[in-house]
Design a protein around this motif. Structure first.
Motif, short mmCIF file in Angstrom:
data_model
loop_
_atom_site.label_atom_id
_atom_site.label_comp_id
_atom_site.label_asym_id
_atom_site.label_seq_id
_atom_site.Cartn_x
_atom_site.Cartn_y
_atom_site.Cartn_z
N TYR A 133 -44.58 43.63 -0.28
CA TYR A 133 -43.43 43.79 -0.03
C TYR A 133 -43.51 45.27 -0.41
N LEU A 134 -43.04 46.30 0.37
CA LEU A 134 -43.47 47.84 0.07
C LEU A 134 -41.71 48.46 -0.13
N TYR A 135 -41.20 48.77 -0.80
CA TYR A 135 -39.82 48.65 -0.44
C TYR A 135 -39.33 50.72 -1.57
N TRP A 136 -38.26 50.74 -1.09
CA TRP A 136 -38.16 52.53 -1.99
C TRP A 136 -36.29 52.53 -2.58
N ASN A 137 -35.67 51.92 -3.53
CA ASN A 137 -33.99 51.99 -3.67
C ASN A 137 -33.80 53.37 -3.53
N ALA A 138 -32.95 52.80 -3.06
CA ALA A 138 -32.14 54.03 -2.36
C ALA A 138 -31.17 54.46 -3.50
N LEU A 139 -30.54 54.06 -3.81
CA LEU A 139 -30.07 53.86 -5.03
C LEU A 139 -30.24 53.99 -6.40
N GLY A 140 -31.33 53.81 -7.09
CA GLY A 140 -32.10 53.78 -7.61
C GLY A 140 -31.60 54.52 -9.57
N PHE A 141 -31.61 55.27 -8.62
CA PHE A 141 -30.85 57.42 -9.85
C PHE A 141 -29.70 56.90 -10.16
N LEU A 142 -29.11 56.07 -10.11
CA LEU A 142 -27.61 55.78 -9.62
C LEU A 142 -27.40 55.11 -11.03
N ASP A 143 -28.79 54.04 -11.21
CA ASP A 143 -28.91 53.71 -12.29
C ASP A 143 -27.35 52.04 -12.49
N THR A 144 -27.80 51.63 -11.21
CA THR A 144 -26.64 50.65 -10.75
C THR A 144 -27.19 49.25 -10.24
N ARG A 145 -26.59 48.00 -10.46
CA ARG A 145 -26.78 46.43 -10.19
C ARG A 145 -27.17 46.63 -8.61
N PHE A 146 -26.29 47.47 -8.12
CA PHE A 146 -26.51 47.13 -6.73
C PHE A 146 -27.65 48.04 -5.30
N PHE A 147 -28.24 47.65 -5.09
CA PHE A 147 -29.02 48.27 -4.29
C PHE A 147 -29.82 48.61 -2.51
N ILE A 148 -29.99 49.62 -2.50
CA ILE A 148 -30.00 49.79 -0.62
C ILE A 148 -31.65 49.91 -0.47
N SER A 149 -32.07 49.75 0.32
CA SER A 149 -34.08 50.11 0.26
C SER A 149 -34.63 49.26 1.63
N PRO A 150 -34.65 50.58 2.24
CA PRO A 150 -35.52 50.60 3.06
C PRO A 150 -36.60 49.62 2.55
N ILE A 151 -37.09 49.41 3.64
CA ILE A 151 -38.49 47.50 3.77
C ILE A 151 -39.39 47.17 4.10
N VAL A 152 -40.26 47.62 3.66
CA VAL A 152 -41.27 46.66 5.03
C VAL A 152 -42.22 45.18 4.05
N SER A 153 -42.62 44.49 4.82
CA SER A 153 -43.16 43.23 4.30
C SER A 153 -44.19 42.73 5.19
N PHE A 154 -45.98 42.07 5.31
CA PHE A 154 -46.45 41.58 5.47
C PHE A 154 -46.64 39.93 5.26
N HIS A 155 -46.59 38.89 6.39
CA HIS A 155 -47.03 37.56 5.69
C HIS A 155 -48.34 37.80 6.17
N TYR A 156 -48.68 37.18 5.23
CA TYR A 156 -50.50 36.36 6.47
C TYR A 156 -51.55 34.99 5.86
N LEU A 157 -52.64 35.07 6.35
CA LEU A 157 -52.60 33.67 5.82
C LEU A 157 -52.09 32.56 5.89
N PHE A 158 -51.57 31.81 7.06
CA PHE A 158 -50.48 30.67 7.11
C PHE A 158 -50.79 29.45 7.11
N MET A 159 -50.54 28.16 6.27
CA MET A 159 -51.16 26.88 6.51
C MET A 159 -50.31 26.63 6.99
N GLY A 160 -50.10 25.73 7.87
CA GLY A 160 -49.19 24.39 8.81
C GLY A 160 -50.77 23.25 8.39
#
Length: 189
Positions: free
Chosen positions: A97-124
């Protein structure tokens, strides 16, 4: 597509020391991210096929870092079980997961983040080296920050998802109640 994602992650990791120079010694360069479990429920739209419509997930041990100056974060989970009503249950062993916490500079418990995730090497029933899930979107929620770690309590996600090359819009929720129980017992104070 996989090569582009891998190269982007490497460039981000190599550029973190440059961002670290902007923080003072008092605040430290990074925060550690830790979630023992994440339980999730969501949906993937449109319903072109009956596969991958309703989705449930369980993620074990998500850990990473968030840079204090830029609020860029990178996390990894070595195990995620994902199940769909019509698509079966699969486990993935590479979850980044790669993200940027857009509200991080406010030092708050709430967050809004654009996020990119990648899931690989699956097993069934066997390992599937051609299966993957790539997601890009927005995540918002509530996190907790102690002196030692940061963790997400509750999150809502929405965005674009590729499941084995099939494009979908997704929306879902994730929560980690185990970290809250551990904190109430005094493990992170």
């Amino acid at each position: 597509m996989k090569k582009i994602i891998f190269i982007s992650l490497i460039i981000l990791l190599l550029s973190m020391p440059v961002f670290a120079q902007e923080t003072t010694k008092d605040e430290g360069a990074i925060k550690f991210i830790l979630n023992f479990t994440n339980f999730g429920l969501g949906t993937n739209l449109p319903y072109i096929t009956e596969n991958y419509v309703v989705e449930g997930s369980f993620e074990l041990l998500n850990f990473g870092i968030e840079h204090n100056g830029s609020h860029l974060g990178l996390s990894f989970s070595p195990f995620q079980a994902v199940g769909w009503i019509q698509g079966g249950l699969n486990c993935s062993f590479v979850n980044a997961y790669l993200y940027w916490n857009a509200l991080g500079f406010l030092d708050t418990r709430f967050f809004i983040s654009p996020i990119v995730s990648f899931h690989y090497l699956f097993m069934g029933e066997e390992f599937y080296f051609n299966k993957y899930i790539f997601s890009a979107g927005l995540e918002s929620g509530i996190s907790a920050v102690t002196d030692k770690i940061k963790y997400n309590i509750f999150a809502i996600e929405t965005g674009f998802r590729l499941i084995e090359g099939e494009a979908r819009f997704f929306a879902g929720v994730k929560f980690d109640f185990i970290m809250q129980l551990l904190r109430k017992q005094g493990f992170f104070d």
